[in-house]
Design an enzyme around this catalytic site. Structure first.
Site, PDB file in Angstrom:
ATOM      1  N   GLY A  62      39.477  33.357  33.923  1.00 43.05           N
ATOM      2  CA  GLY A  62      40.207  34.403  34.638  1.00 43.05           C
ATOM      3  C   GLY A  62      39.414  35.086  35.733  1.00 43.05           C
ATOM      4  O   GLY A  62      39.980  35.835  36.532  1.00 43.05           O
ATOM      5  N   SER A  99      42.800  29.768  33.924  1.00 49.43           N
ATOM      6  CA  SER A  99      41.705  29.236  33.123  1.00 49.43           C
ATOM      7  C   SER A  99      40.400  29.081  33.902  1.00 49.43           C
ATOM      8  O   SER A  99      39.353  28.832  33.303  1.00 49.43           O
ATOM      9  CB  SER A  99      42.092  27.865  32.545  1.00 49.43           C
ATOM     10  OG  SER A  99      42.412  26.950  33.584  1.00 49.43           O
ATOM     11  N   TYR A 100      40.429  29.220  35.233  1.00 49.39           N
ATOM     12  CA  TYR A 100      39.203  29.057  36.007  1.00 49.39           C
ATOM     13  C   TYR A 100      38.245  30.209  35.728  1.00 49.39           C
ATOM     14  O   TYR A 100      38.581  31.376  35.966  1.00 49.39           O
ATOM     15  CB  TYR A 100      39.508  29.006  37.509  1.00 49.39           C
ATOM     16  CG  TYR A 100      40.221  27.762  37.980  1.00 49.39           C
ATOM     17  CD1 TYR A 100      40.373  26.645  37.150  1.00 49.39           C
ATOM     18  CD2 TYR A 100      40.748  27.675  39.266  1.00 49.39           C
ATOM     19  CE1 TYR A 100      41.035  25.510  37.594  1.00 49.39           C
ATOM     20  CE2 TYR A 100      41.401  26.541  39.711  1.00 49.39           C
ATOM     21  CZ  TYR A 100      41.546  25.455  38.865  1.00 49.39           C
ATOM     22  OH  TYR A 100      42.188  24.333  39.308  1.00 49.39           O
ATOM     23  N   ALA A 101      37.072  29.860  35.205  1.00 50.73           N
ATOM     24  CA  ALA A 101      36.049  30.856  34.845  1.00 50.73           C
ATOM     25  C   ALA A 101      36.654  31.936  33.951  1.00 50.73           C
ATOM     26  O   ALA A 101      36.337  33.121  34.096  1.00 50.73           O
ATOM     27  CB  ALA A 101      35.427  31.472  36.089  1.00 50.73           C
TER      28      ALA A 101
END
Length: 330
Positions: A79, A75-77
């Protein structure tokens, strides 16, 4: 400068768990065979506040300083963090030298802990990271709408397929970790080996009065997240005017009060005694706690990385640890 001996135990660990070489100190994550530098570099800013050149520079500085443990999430940025880490490993040809942790459960495409969502998430993460396996997979959420059995069986299948080596929890209470261990034992599947928890000098009570005991009983490797209290424990926020100097300064505002200043004053004194930065000492305090393997910390620039890595080479005295404990008492 602190000398690093060929074999030296770090605070909070046994000599069997820790080895040291001139530029490489490691700890073992729980009951796994994953041996990591005692600092996990968070990829939560990669693809967000850190662009490609900045991300590459941060990762290069981390690896050059002995770091080998990278922590990210699908979920960070959206993907992009995984993509950037994967690209860096491909260009540097160092995948075998790195321990890669990622998390599933919060992505827009595959939210939750249903079996199908987990499997789709892992498949997508492997593709973005450009690797055949994830060393440590975290369940990013505690999704109580899904039976633990379903989640644990899905992860065990991924382990059996070689796509995941080990897994852990990231947002689980002590009671839920106990439930998970019982379920794993009943089904005969792989148990968790690690847990991430919100834990730092100014956020102690939740972890120390509950989760720490469960983690110790289950021999879980503990990775404290928010290890620097949104940057406050780096010492860069001393007054309200400082908050406006950083895009994430508002997250540190809650610590601009008496207890926060007491902790900073104590950190200042210990940092002076070690000729180290405040951030280094705040992380060294965490590494002095039993069960802690590697605090999870992000860096905005490559120049910040050395002071983070330096925490593994600082040995706090009992008096220094006690002073920090008192100054931050809850």
């Amino acid at each position: 400068m602190t000398q690093v001996h060929p074999t030296r135990s770090l605070p909070g660990s046994t000599s069997a768990q820790v080895t040291a070489q001139p530029h490489f100190i490691t700890r073992v994550i729980g009951s796994s065979d994953l041996r990591v530098y005692p600092l996990a570099l968070s990829g939560n800013v990669f693809g967000w506040t850190a662009d490609d050149p900045a991300t590459t520079a941060i990762l290069d500085s981390f690896a050059e300083g002995g770091g080998n443990f990278v922590d990210t999430a699908d979920s960070y940025a959206s993907g992009r963090s995984e993509l950037m880490i994967g690209k860096w490993m491909r260009v540097r040809r160092n995948r075998d030298d790195m321990v890669v942790a990622t998390k599933v459960g919060k992505s827009r495409d595959n939210p939750g802990m249903q079996a199908d969502a987990i499997k789709r998430s892992v498949t997508a993460s492997l593709a973005r990271l450009g690797t055949s396996h994830i060393d440590l997979l975290y369940l990013h959420v505690d999704d109580e709408s899904v039976d633990f059995d379903e989640t644990l069986l899905a992860v065990d299948e991924l382990i059996g397929e070689g796509k995941v080596r080990y897994f852990g929890g990231s947002d689980h209470t002590g009671n839920r970790l106990i439930q998970a261990r019982i379920a794993c034992g009943q089904m005969g599947v792989a148990p968790m080996v690690a847990v991430q928890s919100h834990y730092n000098l100014l956020h102690r009570e939740t972890y120390e009065t509950g989760l720490a005991h469960v983690a110790a009983i289950q021999a879980l490797g503990v990775m404290p997240r928010f290890a620097l209290a949104s940057g406050f424990l780096s010492g860069k926020y001393r007054q309200r005017a400082d908050l406006a100097l950083n895009s994430r300064g508002h997250d540190a505002a809650r610590y601009l009060r008496r207890r926060g200043f007491k902790a900073l004053n104590a950190l200042d004194e210990v940092a002076h005694e070690h000729d180290a930065s405040v951030a280094t000492i705040a992380l060294a305090w965490l590494l002095n706690k039993p069960g802690v393997v590697a605090p999870v910390v992000s860096a905005s620039t490559a120049t910040q990385v050395p002071e983070l890595l330096a925490a593994a080479r600082v040995q706090l005295t009992r008096h220094q640890s006690a002073e920090l404990d008192r100054a931050s008492a809850y």
